[in-house]
Design a protein around this motif. Structure first.
Motif, PDB file in Angstrom:
ATOM      1  N   UNK A  72       4.007  -1.665   5.429  1.00 45.62           N
ATOM      2  CA  UNK A  72       3.797  -1.563   6.997  1.00 45.62           C
ATOM      3  C   UNK A  72       3.041  -0.303   7.598  1.00 45.62           C
ATOM      4  N   UNK A  73       2.936   0.691   6.810  1.00 42.43           N
ATOM      5  CA  UNK A  73       1.926   1.962   6.898  1.00 42.43           C
ATOM      6  C   UNK A  73       0.666   1.571   6.692  1.00 42.43           C
ATOM      7  N   UNK A  74       0.025   1.871   7.757  1.00 43.12           N
ATOM      8  CA  UNK A  74      -1.563   1.547   7.638  1.00 43.12           C
ATOM      9  C   UNK A  74      -2.217   2.825   7.319  1.00 43.12           C
ATOM     10  N   UNK A  75      -3.175   2.536   6.253  1.00 44.22           N
ATOM     11  CA  UNK A  75      -3.853   3.700   5.465  1.00 44.22           C
ATOM     12  C   UNK A  75      -5.080   3.184   5.006  1.00 44.22           C
ATOM     13  N   UNK A  76      -6.191   3.944   4.777  1.00 44.51           N
ATOM     14  CA  UNK A  76      -7.165   3.432   4.064  1.00 44.51           C
ATOM     15  C   UNK A  76      -7.224   3.187   2.678  1.00 44.51           C
ATOM     16  N   UNK A  77      -6.269   3.722   1.768  1.00 41.03           N
ATOM     17  CA  UNK A  77      -6.152   3.707   0.525  1.00 41.03           C
ATOM     18  C   UNK A  77      -4.842   3.616   0.038  1.00 41.03           C
ATOM     19  N   UNK A  78      -4.506   2.364  -0.676  1.00 39.67           N
ATOM     20  CA  UNK A  78      -2.959   2.107  -1.121  1.00 39.67           C
ATOM     21  C   UNK A  78      -3.251   2.313  -2.714  1.00 39.67           C
ATOM     22  N   UNK A  79      -2.416   3.252  -3.308  1.00 44.15           N
ATOM     23  CA  UNK A  79      -2.141   3.424  -4.620  1.00 44.15           C
ATOM     24  C   UNK A  79      -0.779   3.078  -5.190  1.00 44.15           C
ATOM     25  N   UNK A  80      -0.471   1.671  -5.514  1.00 43.89           N
ATOM     26  CA  UNK A  80       0.651   1.327  -6.214  1.00 43.89           C
ATOM     27  C   UNK A  80       0.648   2.065  -7.648  1.00 43.89           C
ATOM     28  N   UNK A  81       1.582   3.340  -7.728  1.00 39.53           N
ATOM     29  CA  UNK A  81       1.493   3.897  -9.015  1.00 39.53           C
ATOM     30  C   UNK A  81       2.942   4.129  -9.678  1.00 39.53           C
ATOM     31  N   UNK A  82       3.895   3.198  -9.016  1.00 39.88           N
ATOM     32  CA  UNK A  82       5.013   2.766  -9.573  1.00 39.88           C
ATOM     33  C   UNK A  82       6.092   1.742  -8.857  1.00 39.88           C
ATOM     34  N   UNK A  83       6.668   1.255  -9.804  1.00 44.36           N
ATOM     35  CA  UNK A  83       7.441   0.104  -9.180  1.00 44.36           C
ATOM     36  C   UNK A  83       7.689  -1.102  -9.887  1.00 44.36           C
ATOM     37  N   UNK A  84       8.395  -1.928  -9.823  1.00 42.50           N
ATOM     38  CA  UNK A  84       8.624  -3.096 -10.861  1.00 42.50           C
ATOM     39  C   UNK A  84       7.270  -4.142 -10.501  1.00 42.50           C
ATOM     40  N   UNK A  85       7.390  -4.772 -11.688  1.00 45.29           N
ATOM     41  CA  UNK A  85       6.137  -5.942 -11.608  1.00 45.29           C
ATOM     42  C   UNK A  85       6.488  -7.009 -10.566  1.00 45.29           C
ATOM     43  N   UNK A  86       5.295  -7.728  -9.873  1.00 45.20           N
ATOM     44  CA  UNK A  86       5.609  -8.420  -8.959  1.00 45.20           C
ATOM     45  C   UNK A  86       6.126  -8.010  -7.720  1.00 45.20           C
ATOM     46  N   UNK A  87       6.061  -6.796  -7.405  1.00 42.15           N
ATOM     47  CA  UNK A  87       6.552  -6.464  -6.112  1.00 42.15           C
ATOM     48  C   UNK A  87       6.097  -6.870  -5.013  1.00 42.15           C
ATOM     49  N   UNK A  88       4.442  -7.050  -4.984  1.00 43.16           N
ATOM     50  CA  UNK A  88       3.781  -7.930  -3.935  1.00 43.16           C
ATOM     51  C   UNK A  88       3.439  -9.231  -4.606  1.00 43.16           C
TER      52      UNK A  88
END
Length: 1001
Positions: free
Chosen positions: A714-730
């Protein structure tokens, strides 16, 4: 009620007192005569009186009741009950989840009463200079039980005991315990002893271990002892909290039929083997197939083997029907057919029992398999049994018959995947090169690798509930496979292929115990014997030695890394320093140096520029998953602020514990504090937030968990870094939540710092929505490249040499990591422009990885043909040049000769091949070298290319010395295309030069 009906209190008191006096007069002498003498030494007079009162008032002997007595702190309790065969086990089962520091277990001499006392954590320690401590040390010295040289060490040892141990001190027991502590320091095995006593009616069984399971151990030991028909007359357990790892000592006084246990008795031999593995075996109560032992007489090790076989085979059955082959259904099949389950063990033994003659093992297993399957009409049961039989047939090595194994390990032929699954592989998907399956204390896992020489991390996946375990177990193999595939694509720049290990832990599992079990199981199958490729007891159907390399991933600590390296050396593994990367001492610690984040930031920089943002001059906004405590996320935060200052505004961070959001940008100094403290984002000081919309929340409520889970969308940003989290989150089903109602994505640039955070379908959907995505195999490859350079250092330098130049070596590796990340980012963006922006960067990343890897493999094979030995490689100028170019300058200048002396030829071929393939593809673009390889010999092309590179360098140097106008522009053009043209010219592929006069001029 009429007043006259009320009892007379005095009369009532006299009646009760009369009964109590009678019972006391009867039971006190019995209690004094029948409780073991040691009971009176371990319980003071007040405790003895309290216990006797409970026996009387609780009608334990007269009414068959039981009593539980707690102290005021609820950390000390005594269970008193009429003795029967299962009474002790019942008492221990009640405490199975407790952390027991001390236990005192007693049966009365006449066998009528059971009295068991437990001290639970937390227990107060004894003060180092307390009177009790002084008295204890003095008693040891006076009795000659302690050498004066070890006085200080013994005092430290007592400091790890609860105060109760020192207050009720027994010098002889303490001397035994101290000797065991010293003997087991740094050791992972279990010490089991049988002591013959002067009284021939009982024996003392002593079990000791470092780093014991936190709970359930005493129950497991008692079950093993009693399974051999032994009675536990009394027993004691103590756990000491020591610097080198906790020590547990269990002493049980046992007998069978009123006689001591004979050391020559077959029961003792069986029991000793069982107890030596008790630290590593699955507790009976936690085994889903435990009913096979309790009802049908299966041995614990047989139940473990069947459980491991079921879980491993189930992973390959799941593609057929995920619901039919649930854990409960598969286990239920074996429970419903115990005779067929036993026949399944016969199939396994016929293949792997080392006591059987070779000719027997080489016979067809058809008749044995028939005993399992013939007449079985239940289709689900038939599929399960057939799958396990097929699994046994595809096991190439197992440690099942090693007496001192820490867990079970199978080396599998990858053909088992299709043999059991029966589902065709998707187009373009390759079988892994090798598979290992491991199972241990509350753990099961896979190690998957895609090349003979491959590298990848070990990931610990913890679960909190049994429902979560079922969910995670349903994708265990798939997760390991996909991570290894991603690693294979990621490893394009280095000699090793891709690998990954994923260990799934039950709720409440000890992660260190699980990891040690898995790693030692791998070593069981990798370490050679004196005259064979495997240890005695490991039947070998593979027929060649194997090398496996590991690295750190989620859940792996520096202490784990140290242990793995030490264990590999102790077990005799060929390259123990190469077995595990990111070593805290003498290695390149990924978290300390932020190596993975370094590559992520290089991609972020290039992709932001492609999106029209110059991060050196313009402000940009960022959101991350993975908290300040994480390796990639924490270092990404520090590097963002270091590189871009206040131009980088981090709006949102979420991790496993919670999230924080500030539309004005989270305070950089506060984030740096959390990173330094390795603390979750929930520790962010709310006073550092700005505005009413900013917040910090914990994910420990349904509302908090929901808000945390949606923040990255939901947060709007120029850059998204998924640097942690379980596989297939998105994933394919939810990626649209990353976009608003108009389909606009909430971030224009996504740099995958975490592996597999996005599924392939999610990437396609977001790219179609306009997102520039750098997938993990490109964006976070710097970590595995760094690990490869750590292994190279381990081959080229001694530990002392590396320590002397460690800082310089790390600096040189960091330069290489940045260069390789920039090279690939530049390649992907150039190719996208050349194709009119119509090809997604994700597809280009895969294309680049596949092309470089295919060329690397082909070149390595060609080099092996042309220069098969290390001496041949050293005599080949081009191969030597390529190897030197791959190495950090320090190694190339000082230690190349050592590398050639130590490294096997296959490794040197892979180094040269990786350097050649990646250099050419990054410089000349996708397709050029592959196209030429269809026209000329690949090695001839490579030799021509690097000869052309040398020639071009000489011409550019001459041009630089000239005074030709526009020489800098000309040099730039030549540098971009000269190597390619000179190479094609040398290969006769450039065509005739134009001749005669030009028309129109």
């Amino acid at each position: 009620m009429p007043e006259s009906s009320l009892p007379d209190a005095a009369v009532l008191a006299r009646s009760v007192n009369r009964d109590l006096r009678r019972q006391v007069s009867e039971l006190a002498p019995w209690f004094a005569a029948n409780m073991p003498a040691y009971y009176f030494r371990t319980h003071d007079a007040a405790e003895q009186a309290r216990h006797l009162r409970a026996v009387i008032s609780g009608e334990v002997l007269t009414g068959g009741q039981s009593a539980t007595l707690w102290d005021a702190t609820r950390t000390r309790l005594t269970r008193i009950a009429p003795a029967n065969g299962s009474c002790l086990l019942d008492h221990l089962a009640e405490r199975v989840d407790d952390n027991i520091r001390t236990s005192r277990l007693y049966a009365s001499l006449d066998g009528r009463l059971r009295l068991d006392t437990f001290l639970l954590d937390p227990q107060p320690p004894v003060a180092p200079k307390s009177p009790a401590m002084r008295r204890a040390v003095a008693a040891m010295m006076a009795g000659g039980h302690l050498d004066a040289r070890f006085r200080q060490a013994f005092t430290a040892f007592l400091g790890g005991a609860p105060a109760d141990y020192v207050e009720k001190f027994d010098p002889l027991r303490a001397a035994r315990h101290f000797a065991l502590a010293r003997e087991l320091d740094g050791r992972d095995g279990v010490r089991v002893e049988l002591h013959l006593l002067a009284d021939a009616s009982e024996s003392r069984l002593v079990l000791a271990m470092r780093e014991p399971p936190r709970s359930g151990l005493l129950l497991q030991v008692a079950q093993a002892v009693m399974s051999e028909g032994l009675s536990i007359l009394r027993g004691y357990s103590d756990r000491f909290v020591l610097a080198g790892g906790d020590l547990s000592v269990i002493s049980l006084y046992v007998a069978r039929g009123g006689r001591a246990l004979d050391p020559a008795d077959a029961a003792w031999k069986r029991l000793r083997l069982l107890l030596r593995r008790v630290k590593w075996s699955v507790p009976a109560q936690d085994q889903p197939l435990a009913v096979l032992a309790s009802r049908h007489g299966f041995a614990q090790e047989e139940v473990e083997l069947l459980g491991a076989g079921c879980e491993c085979a189930r992973q390959f059955l799941l593609p057929r029907n995920r619901y039919a082959f649930s854990m409960d259904n598969v286990h239920g099949v074996l429970i419903a057919h115990p005779a067929r389950a036993r026949a399944l063990l016969d199939v396994f033994a016929a293949r792997f029992d080392p006591q059987l003659p070779v000719r027997h093992r080489e016979t067809d297993d058809g008749p044995l398999a028939g005993a399992v399957l013939d007449g079985l009409d239940d289709d689900l049961a038939r599929q399960v049994f057939a799958a396990v039989i097929e699994l046994w047939r595809h096991v190439l090595r197992t440690n099942c018959y090693l007496a001192d194994r820490f867990g079970l390990a199978f080396r599998l032929d990858p053909g088992v995947i299709e043999a059991i699954g029966g589902v065709p592989r998707p187009s373009g998907e390759h079988l892994p090169h090798a598979l290992f399956f491991v199972a241990g204390p509350k753990m099961r896992g896979f190690h998957v690798r895609y090349r003979e020489m491959a590298r990848g991390g070990v990931r610990l996946v913890r679960t909190r509930t049994w429902a979560q375990l079922e969910l995670e177990s349903g994708r265990l193999y798939e997760e390991a496979k996909h991570l290894a595939e991603s690693q294979q694509l990621k490893n394009k720049d280095i000699p090793e292929g891709g690998a990954k290990a994923v260990l799934l832990l039950d709720p409440g599992a000890d992660p260190t115990l699980a990891l040690k079990s898995a790693v030692d199981g791998l070593l069981d199958l990798l370490v050679p014997g004196d005259e064979a490729d495997t240890l005695p007891g490991v039947v070998d159907y593979l027929g060649r030695p194997e090398l496996v390399y590991l690295g750190p991933d989620e859940g792996i600590t520096p202490d784990h890394i140290r242990w793995i390296v030490r264990r590999a050396a102790k077990r005799g593994y060929g390259w123990p320093r190469a077995f595990m990367s990111s070593k805290p001492e003498g290695g390149i610690n990924h978290k300390r140096y932020g190596v993975t984040s370094l590559g992520v930031l290089e991609f972020a920089d290039a992709f932001l520029r492609e999106a029209g943002i110059d991060p050196d001059r313009q402000e940009f906004t960022v959101k991350l998953t993975g908290g300040p405590a994480g390796d990639v996320a924490g270092n990404a935060l520090i590097q963002l602020f270091s590189r871009y200052g206040d131009r980088a505004k981090v709006l949102a961070i979420s991790d496993g514990h919670g999230a924080a959001y500030d539309p004005a940008g989270l305070d950089a100094a506060e984030l740096a504090r959390l990173v330094a403290a390795e603390t979750s984002i929930t520790g962010f000081d709310p006073a550092r937030l700005s505005g009413s919309q900013a917040f910090v929340l914990a994910a420990d409520t349904p509302q908090g968990a929901k808000a945390r889970a949606s923040l990255h969308n939901t947060v709007v940003a120029d850059l998204f870094i998924p640097a942690g989290g379980r596989p297939d989150t998105i994933n394919d089903a939810n990626w649209s939540a990353f976009c608003d109602e108009a389909g606009r994505p909430s971030a224009r640039v996504v740099i995958e710092g975490a592996n597999l955070f996005l599924t392939s379908g999610a990437r396609r959907g977001l790219e179609a929505a306009g997102v520039l995505i750098a997938p993990g195999p490109s964006a976070n490859k710097a970590g595995v490249i760094c690990s490869s350079y750590e292994i190279l250092a381990g081959m080229a330098m001694t530990e002392e040499e590396l320590a002397a130049c460690h800082g310089r070596y790390v600096e040189e590796v960091l330069v290489i990591l940045g260069r390789k990340a920039r090279n690939e980012a530049g390649l992907l963006l150039r190719e996208r422009r050349r194709r009119g922006g119509t090809t997604g960067l994700v597809g280009l990343s895969r294309e680049a990885s596949l092309e470089i890897t295919a060329l690397k493999d082909a070149l390595s094979e060609a080099m092996a043909r042309q220069a098969p030995t290390v001496a041949d490689i050293a005599a080949d100028p081009l191969l030597t040049e390529l190897i030197a170019a791959h190495c950090p300058p320090l190694v190339a200048a000082r230690h190349l000769e050592r590398l050639f002396a130590v490294a096997p030829a296959a490794y040197l071929h892979a180094v040269a091949a990786a350097q050649a393939a990646s250099t050419i593809v990054y410089a000349e673009g996708l397709g050029w070298l592959s196209r030429l390889a269809g026209l000329r010999d690949l090695m001839a092309i490579v030799r021509a290319y690097f000869a052309a590179a040398g020639e071009l360098d000489r011409r550019l140097a001459a041009l630089g010395r000239s005074r030709m106008p526009g020489r800098d522009e000309l040099a730039g053009l030549l540098a971009r295309s000269g190597r390619k043209l000179l190479c094609e010219q040398a290969l006769g592929l450039d065509g005739p030069a134009a001749g005669g006069e030009s028309e129109g001029l």
